[in-house]
Scaffold this motif. Structure first.
Motif, PDB file in Angstrom:
ATOM      1  N   ALA A 115      -2.669  -9.605   0.603  1.00  0.00           N
ATOM      2  CA  ALA A 115      -2.374 -10.068   1.913  1.00  0.00           C
ATOM      3  C   ALA A 115      -1.380  -9.057   2.744  1.00  0.00           C
ATOM      4  O   ALA A 115      -1.574  -9.059   4.068  1.00  0.00           O
ATOM      5  N   ALA A 116      -0.523  -8.211   2.139  1.00  0.00           N
ATOM      6  CA  ALA A 116       0.379  -7.467   2.857  1.00  0.00           C
ATOM      7  C   ALA A 116      -0.404  -6.413   3.511  1.00  0.00           C
ATOM      8  O   ALA A 116       0.339  -5.481   4.445  1.00  0.00           O
ATOM      9  N   ARG A 117      -1.466  -6.168   3.327  1.00  0.00           N
ATOM     10  CA  ARG A 117      -2.337  -4.878   4.197  1.00  0.00           C
ATOM     11  C   ARG A 117      -3.538  -5.575   4.710  1.00  0.00           C
ATOM     12  O   ARG A 117      -4.484  -4.842   5.188  1.00  0.00           O
ATOM     13  N   THR A 118      -3.110  -6.666   5.223  1.00  0.00           N
ATOM     14  CA  THR A 118      -4.556  -7.716   5.847  1.00  0.00           C
ATOM     15  C   THR A 118      -4.286  -8.130   7.225  1.00  0.00           C
ATOM     16  O   THR A 118      -3.209  -8.581   7.378  1.00  0.00           O
ATOM     17  N   ILE A 119      -5.052  -7.815   8.218  1.00  0.00           N
ATOM     18  CA  ILE A 119      -5.107  -8.748   9.295  1.00  0.00           C
ATOM     19  C   ILE A 119      -6.295  -9.510   9.286  1.00  0.00           C
ATOM     20  O   ILE A 119      -7.500  -9.319   9.157  1.00  0.00           O
ATOM     21  N   GLY A 120      -5.809 -10.699   9.326  1.00  0.00           N
ATOM     22  CA  GLY A 120      -6.895 -11.865   9.298  1.00  0.00           C
ATOM     23  C   GLY A 120      -7.089 -12.698  10.517  1.00  0.00           C
ATOM     24  O   GLY A 120      -6.285 -13.143  11.148  1.00  0.00           O
ATOM     25  N   VAL A 121      -8.094 -12.842  11.313  1.00  0.00           N
ATOM     26  CA  VAL A 121      -8.530 -13.390  12.377  1.00  0.00           C
ATOM     27  C   VAL A 121      -9.348 -14.544  12.241  1.00  0.00           C
ATOM     28  O   VAL A 121     -10.507 -14.517  11.301  1.00  0.00           O
ATOM     29  N   THR A 122      -9.198 -15.857  12.635  1.00  0.00           N
ATOM     30  CA  THR A 122      -9.773 -16.894  12.581  1.00  0.00           C
ATOM     31  C   THR A 122      -9.960 -17.591  14.010  1.00  0.00           C
ATOM     32  O   THR A 122      -9.217 -17.201  15.253  1.00  0.00           O
ATOM     33  N   GLY A 123     -10.772 -18.440  14.274  1.00  0.00           N
ATOM     34  CA  GLY A 123     -10.872 -19.304  15.570  1.00  0.00           C
ATOM     35  C   GLY A 123     -12.145 -20.115  15.699  1.00  0.00           C
ATOM     36  O   GLY A 123     -13.202 -19.534  14.794  1.00  0.00           O
ATOM     37  N   SER A 124     -12.101 -21.225  16.484  1.00  0.00           N
ATOM     38  CA  SER A 124     -13.404 -21.904  16.629  1.00  0.00           C
ATOM     39  C   SER A 124     -14.323 -21.017  17.393  1.00  0.00           C
ATOM     40  O   SER A 124     -15.528 -21.104  17.214  1.00  0.00           O
ATOM     41  N   LYS A 125     -13.971 -20.203  18.412  1.00  0.00           N
ATOM     42  CA  LYS A 125     -14.919 -19.203  19.036  1.00  0.00           C
ATOM     43  C   LYS A 125     -14.213 -18.004  19.256  1.00  0.00           C
ATOM     44  O   LYS A 125     -12.893 -17.882  19.458  1.00  0.00           O
ATOM     45  N   GLY A 126     -14.498 -16.889  18.976  1.00  0.00           N
ATOM     46  CA  GLY A 126     -14.390 -15.465  19.170  1.00  0.00           C
ATOM     47  C   GLY A 126     -13.829 -14.759  18.086  1.00  0.00           C
ATOM     48  O   GLY A 126     -13.395 -13.405  18.184  1.00  0.00           O
ATOM     49  N   LYS A 127     -13.781 -15.338  16.882  1.00  0.00           N
ATOM     50  CA  LYS A 127     -13.133 -14.701  15.637  1.00  0.00           C
ATOM     51  C   LYS A 127     -13.965 -13.458  15.189  1.00  0.00           C
ATOM     52  O   LYS A 127     -13.414 -12.373  14.918  1.00  0.00           O
ATOM     53  N   SER A 128     -15.320 -13.106  15.279  1.00  0.00           N
ATOM     54  CA  SER A 128     -16.204 -12.390  14.934  1.00  0.00           C
ATOM     55  C   SER A 128     -15.905 -11.233  16.153  1.00  0.00           C
ATOM     56  O   SER A 128     -15.843  -9.927  15.600  1.00  0.00           O
ATOM     57  N   THR A 129     -15.890 -11.415  17.367  1.00  0.00           N
ATOM     58  CA  THR A 129     -15.929 -10.344  18.470  1.00  0.00           C
ATOM     59  C   THR A 129     -14.506  -9.753  18.337  1.00  0.00           C
ATOM     60  O   THR A 129     -14.169  -8.488  18.503  1.00  0.00           O
ATOM     61  N   GLU A 170     -19.942  -2.265  20.921  1.00  0.00           N
ATOM     62  CA  GLU A 170     -21.259  -2.970  21.382  1.00  0.00           C
ATOM     63  C   GLU A 170     -21.070  -4.698  21.038  1.00  0.00           C
ATOM     64  O   GLU A 170     -20.554  -4.813  19.861  1.00  0.00           O
ATOM     65  N   GLY A 171     -21.804  -5.234  21.523  1.00  0.00           N
ATOM     66  CA  GLY A 171     -21.552  -6.772  21.386  1.00  0.00           C
ATOM     67  C   GLY A 171     -22.240  -7.203  20.205  1.00  0.00           C
ATOM     68  O   GLY A 171     -23.267  -6.364  19.565  1.00  0.00           O
ATOM     69  N   LEU A 172     -21.872  -8.314  19.263  1.00  0.00           N
ATOM     70  CA  LEU A 172     -22.695  -8.513  18.382  1.00  0.00           C
ATOM     71  C   LEU A 172     -23.861  -9.267  18.440  1.00  0.00           C
ATOM     72  O   LEU A 172     -24.058  -9.855  19.394  1.00  0.00           O
ATOM     73  N   PRO A 173     -24.686  -9.426  17.518  1.00  0.00           N
ATOM     74  CA  PRO A 173     -25.831 -10.120  17.588  1.00  0.00           C
ATOM     75  C   PRO A 173     -25.806 -11.588  17.841  1.00  0.00           C
ATOM     76  O   PRO A 173     -24.792 -12.302  17.540  1.00  0.00           O
ATOM     77  N   HIS A 174     -26.722 -12.276  18.643  1.00  0.00           N
ATOM     78  CA  HIS A 174     -26.592 -13.482  18.920  1.00  0.00           C
ATOM     79  C   HIS A 174     -25.573 -14.288  19.809  1.00  0.00           C
ATOM     80  O   HIS A 174     -25.105 -15.309  19.590  1.00  0.00           O
ATOM     81  N   ARG A 175     -24.765 -13.203  20.442  1.00  0.00           N
ATOM     82  CA  ARG A 175     -23.501 -13.711  21.271  1.00  0.00           C
ATOM     83  C   ARG A 175     -23.873 -13.101  22.458  1.00  0.00           C
ATOM     84  O   ARG A 175     -23.425 -12.106  22.795  1.00  0.00           O
ATOM     85  N   LEU A 176     -24.538 -14.007  23.508  1.00  0.00           N
ATOM     86  CA  LEU A 176     -24.668 -13.403  24.825  1.00  0.00           C
ATOM     87  C   LEU A 176     -25.440 -12.159  24.713  1.00  0.00           C
ATOM     88  O   LEU A 176     -25.256 -11.117  25.710  1.00  0.00           O
ATOM     89  N   ALA A 177     -26.351 -12.192  23.829  1.00  0.00           N
ATOM     90  CA  ALA A 177     -27.386 -10.717  23.841  1.00  0.00           C
ATOM     91  C   ALA A 177     -28.327 -10.991  24.954  1.00  0.00           C
ATOM     92  O   ALA A 177     -29.359 -11.805  24.926  1.00  0.00           O
TER      93      ALA A 177
END
Length: 449
Positions: free
Chosen positions: A110-124, A306-313
Motif C-alpha cells: 500500500a505504501a508504494r501504491t496509487i489506486g484509482v477507482t470510479g464508475s467511469k474513467g478509472k482505466s483512462t 493513446e486512448g484505450l480500446p472500446h472507449r470512444l474509439a
C-alpha cells in the motif's frame, strides 16, 4: 492479512480465472496446510486446470465446491464472485475469513501504491497517471483490473493500479494515494443495491490513505464522501471542477492561474476526459512533481497518450459516417458522457445489452431538448426505447440484433454524422464480453458497407 499470514492455514481460492490462478501461485509459495481451488460454475469440468496449477491446488467443483469453501480457514475470493452470492452470507455466519487477492497484495504494498477507482474513467485516468509519471522520471508498474492481477505484479518502487468495485470491497488497507474519478449506480446486481455499491467502491478510502484525489465536478461523489475521508485535517483534493487548482478553462488545462497547454493536446474526446486529465495532474502535483516547471514534458506526454480500446474509439468509413466503438459504456451515465462528446454532429446511438434493472430516467432527462436517433438492441434495448418514448427530437427504433442496428443506422444517419455504439448496458446473450461485442460491431460495419 498478508499472503505470508496464510502459512500453515487451510486456504480455498474461489474462482479459476486469471485472478484465481495468480492467487494459487502466490499462496502456494507460502506453504499453506491445504490449498484448494474452487469453481462453482455449471461447466467446471471444462475448466483447463492441469499441470503445475493442479499440482499446487486440486480443483473442487459441483457438489464438492461448497464443502471445500466452508472447511477452509480462509477463502480468497476472486473479483468475479459477487458479494450477493448466497454462499458469502453462510461462510461469514460460520466464521470463515473471506478476503481477496487484491487485499492480500495491498497489505504488503500500500505504501508504494496509487489506486484509482470510479464508475467511469478509472482505466483512462490510471493509464494517464502511469504514463505521465514515467514521462517525468517516475518509473512505475501499471496493473490491476485493466491488465495484470496484483499478485502477478513484479517488484517495483511505485505502482499505479486500476481497481474495480469488486477489488475495492475486500481492502483493509488503502493505497498511499487513493483516487476516485466518478460515482454513479453500476453493477448493482453484484453488490446488492446502490448503497452497497457505493460502500464497496469507496472502501478504497476508508483505511488511511495519505492523499485522496477526486473528481470535484461529480456532485454525487462529493456528497457520498462528505465526512468519510477528512484525514488528519486534510480533506480530499478536488480536480476538474470550476474552482479546482487543475481544471479546464476556455479549453486550456489550468494549474491555478497558469495555463499549461491546450485541451486538444489530449486527443480523447469528451469533457469527462478533460476532467480525467485534471485528476491525473492533481495526483502528480500531490506527489511533488513541479507541474509548471515541467509543463513542456507533460504536454509532450499528453500528446503521445493513446486512448484505450472500446472507449470512444473512432472507426472511419468510406461512406463519410464515423462509427464509434464505445462498447465499455455499460451504464446510462457513461452513455451520457459519450453522447455529449459528439453533441455537435448528427448522431445515431445504439443501446442495449444485459438488463440489470438500471434506471434510464437520467438518460431521458439528458436527451430532453436534443435531436438524435436511438436504436435499441436486445435485451434491454426495448426497455431503454420505452423510457425515451415521446421525447421531441428523439427518433427511436428497435433492431433485432447488432448487425441489423448497424444496417439501420446507415439509412438513418445523415452524411457526415456519427454512429455511436454506447450501449448503456453490459454485454448480452450471444457476446461473451465487451471485446467480443466490439469485434461484432466492426464486422457488422464491414459487412454493411
Amino acid at each position: 492479512m498478508r499472503v505470508a499470514d496464510l502459512n500453515g492455514r487451510s486456504v480455498a481460492v474461489w474462482g479459476t480465472g486469471r485472478e484465481g490462478r495468480a492467487a494459487v501461485t502466490a499462496i502456494a509459495a507460502h506453504k499453506p496446510s491445504r490449498l484448494i481451488a474452487v469453481d462453482d460454475s455449471a461447466n467446471f469440468l471444462s475448466i483447463p486446470w492441469e499441470g503445475e496449477l493442479a499440482a499446487l491446488a486440486p480443483l473442487a467443483g459441483g457438489d464438492h465446491a461448497f464443502p471445500a469453501l466452508v472447511t477452509a480457514d480462509v477463502v480468497v475470493r476472486s473479483p468475479g464472485v459477487p458479494q450477493t452470492h448466497p454462499w458469502m452470507k453462510e461462510l461469514r455466519e460460520r466464521g470463515v475469513t473471506i478476503t481477496g487477492g487484491s487485499a492480500l497484495w495491498m497489505a504488503d504494498h500500500a505504501a508504494r501504491t496509487i489506486g484509482v477507482t470510479g464508475s467511469k474513467g478509472k482505466s483512462t485516468t490510471s493509464s494517464l497517471v502511469s504514463h505521465l509519471l514515467a514521462a517525468v522520471g517516475r518509473p512505475n508498474v501499471f496493473g490491476g483490473n485493466i491488465g495484470v492481477p496484483l499478485l502477478d505484479l513484479p517488484t517495483a518502487a511505485l505502482y499505479v493500479l486500476e481497481l474495480s468495485s469488486y477489488q475495492c470491497a475486500d481492502l483493509v488497507d488503502s493505497p498511499r494515494v487513493a483516487v476516485v474519478t466518478s460515482l454513479f449506480p453500476e453493477h448493482l446486481d453484484a453488490h446488492g443495491g446502490e448503497k452497497e455499491y457505493y460502500r464497496d467502491k469507496l472502501n478504497l478510502l476508508r483505511h488511511g490513505p495519505e492523499m485522496i484525489v477526486v473528481n470535484g465536478a461529480d456532485l454525487r461523489l462529493r456528497d457520498e464522501i462528505r465526512g468519510l475521508c477528512d484525514l488528519n485535517g486534510f480533506p480530499p483534493i478536488p480536480a476538474g471542477a470550476d474552482d479546482s487548482r487543475f481544471r479546464v478553462e476556455d479549453e486550456w488545462i489550468m494549474c491555478s492561474d497558469e495555463p499549461l497547454f491546450h485541451r486538444e493536446a489530449l486527443h480523447l474526446k469528451g469533457a469527462h476526459n478533460g476532467r480525467n486529465l485534471c485528476v491525473a495532474m492533481a495526483v502528480l502535483d500531490g506527489l511533488g512533481v513541479d507541474i509548471p516547471g515541467m509543463k513542456d514534458e507533460l504536454q509532450a506526454a499528453v500528446e503521445s497518450f493513446e486512448g484505450l480500446p472500446h472507449r470512444l474509439a473512432e472507426i472511419e468509413d468510406k461512406s463519410g459516417l464515423t462509427f464509434v466503438d464505445d462498447t465499455l459504456s455499460t451504464s446510462p451515465y457513461a452513455t451520457i458522457h459519450a453522447i455529449d462528446a459528439y453533441a455537435s454532429r448528427p448522431l445515431t446511438v445504439l443501446v442495449g445489452g444485459t438488463d440489470r434493472g438500471l434506471d434510464y430516467a437520467p438518460l431521458r432527462e439528458f436527451l430532453t431538448g436534443r435531436e438524435l436517433t436511438v436504436i435499441g438492441i436486445p435485451d434491454s434495448g426495448p426497455r431503454i426505447i420505452e423510457a425515451l418514448a415521446g421525447l421531441p427530437g428523439v427518433r427511436t427504433e428497435i433492431a433485432e440484433d447488432l448487425p441489423a442496428a448497424v444496417r439501420l443506422s446507415r439509412e438513418l444517419t445523415p452524411e457526415g454524422g456519427v454512429v455511436l455504439l454506447s450501449p448503456a448496458a453490459p454485454s448480452y446473450g450471444r457476446y461473451r464480453n465487451f471485446e467480443h461485442r466490439s469485434e461484432a460491431f466492426i464486422e457488422a460495419i464491414r459487412e454493411s458497407a
